[in-house]
Design an enzyme around this catalytic site. Structure first.
Site, PDB file in Angstrom:
ATOM      1  N   PRO A 129       6.906 -56.917   9.518  1.00  0.00           N
ATOM      2  CA  PRO A 129       7.671 -55.928   8.734  1.00  0.00           C
ATOM      3  C   PRO A 129       8.192 -56.401   7.376  1.00  0.00           C
ATOM      4  O   PRO A 129       9.394 -56.516   7.151  1.00  0.00           O
ATOM      5  CB  PRO A 129       8.805 -55.560   9.672  1.00  0.00           C
ATOM      6  CG  PRO A 129       9.029 -56.797  10.474  1.00  0.00           C
ATOM      7  CD  PRO A 129       7.656 -57.384  10.678  1.00  0.00           C
ATOM      8  N   CYS A 130       7.282 -56.619   6.445  1.00  0.00           N
ATOM      9  CA  CYS A 130       7.681 -57.005   5.089  1.00  0.00           C
ATOM     10  C   CYS A 130       8.433 -55.881   4.383  1.00  0.00           C
ATOM     11  O   CYS A 130       9.194 -56.135   3.449  1.00  0.00           O
ATOM     12  CB  CYS A 130       6.463 -57.436   4.281  1.00  0.00           C
ATOM     13  SG  CYS A 130       5.131 -56.241   4.221  1.00  0.00           S
ATOM     14  N   HIS A 131       8.268 -54.652   4.863  1.00  0.00           N
ATOM     15  CA  HIS A 131       8.985 -53.521   4.261  1.00  0.00           C
ATOM     16  C   HIS A 131      10.496 -53.592   4.521  1.00  0.00           C
ATOM     17  O   HIS A 131      11.255 -52.898   3.876  1.00  0.00           O
ATOM     18  CB  HIS A 131       8.417 -52.185   4.772  1.00  0.00           C
ATOM     19  CG  HIS A 131       8.475 -52.033   6.247  1.00  0.00           C
ATOM     20  ND1 HIS A 131       7.532 -52.586   7.095  1.00  0.00           N
ATOM     21  CD2 HIS A 131       9.360 -51.393   7.048  1.00  0.00           C
ATOM     22  CE1 HIS A 131       7.840 -52.293   8.347  1.00  0.00           C
ATOM     23  NE2 HIS A 131       8.950 -51.576   8.347  1.00  0.00           N
TER      24      HIS A 131
END
Length: 164
Positions: A129-131
């Protein structure tokens, strides 16, 4: 190592997913920054890890998945990038952290720019989950898939928490 891939549809656009015999090697939105050249890969309609990832992505967008189980096959990245990606996997659903906080978790508090570069090259959008990484003032910055997608993913995850 042979990569196999297929495209799937999502509410945020078409997604390329790739895998090898060990697990998922990547997931990218069309026209995303750092999108790989897949010319030498083999397009398939079915493969164990691609099929599992497709089911999980659909469940994620339907609000029925809080954690991805498809194994990842780490086939690229520097040691620093791999370490950053491990930290990203630990950010809980519905939460965000700053690039500086990721750097602090790595005990490299001044490395927030290097962290930002590593986050941007994460090959598993959504799954890793880089977001969930935001600017120091909680601003939405730096998502390779585009800021509108980042906003949409974070809003989707907030709605999960309301339904738990």
């Amino acid at each position: 190592m042979t990569f196999q891939y297929k495209h799937i549809q999502s509410p945020l656009g078409r997604i390329l997913i790739a895998a090898n015999e060990e697990g998922l090697t990547g997931l990218w939105f069309d026209q995303q920054k750092h999108h790989p050249n897949s010319d030498a890969w083999h397009q398939v309609t079915s493969q164990i890890w691609l099929d599992q990832c497709e089911i999980e992505i659909k469940a994620y967008f339907d609000g029925g998945l809080c954690e991805f189980k498809t194994p990842l096959s780490v086939t690229w990245g520097t040691e620093f990038q791999k370490t950053v990606w491990q930290v990203l996997k630990q950010i809980p659903l519905g939460e965000t952290v700053s690039y500086g906080e990721v750097a602090r978790r790595l005990i490299k508090s001044k490395a927030f720019r290097a962290v930002g570069a590593a986050v941007g090259k994460n090959p598993w959008s959504i799954v890793v989950p880089c977001h969930r990484v935001v600017g120091a003032n909680a601003s939405l910055t730096g998502y390779a898939g585009g800021l509108e997608r980042k906003r949409s993913l974070l809003l989707l995850e907030k709605s999960y928490l309301c339904n738990l």
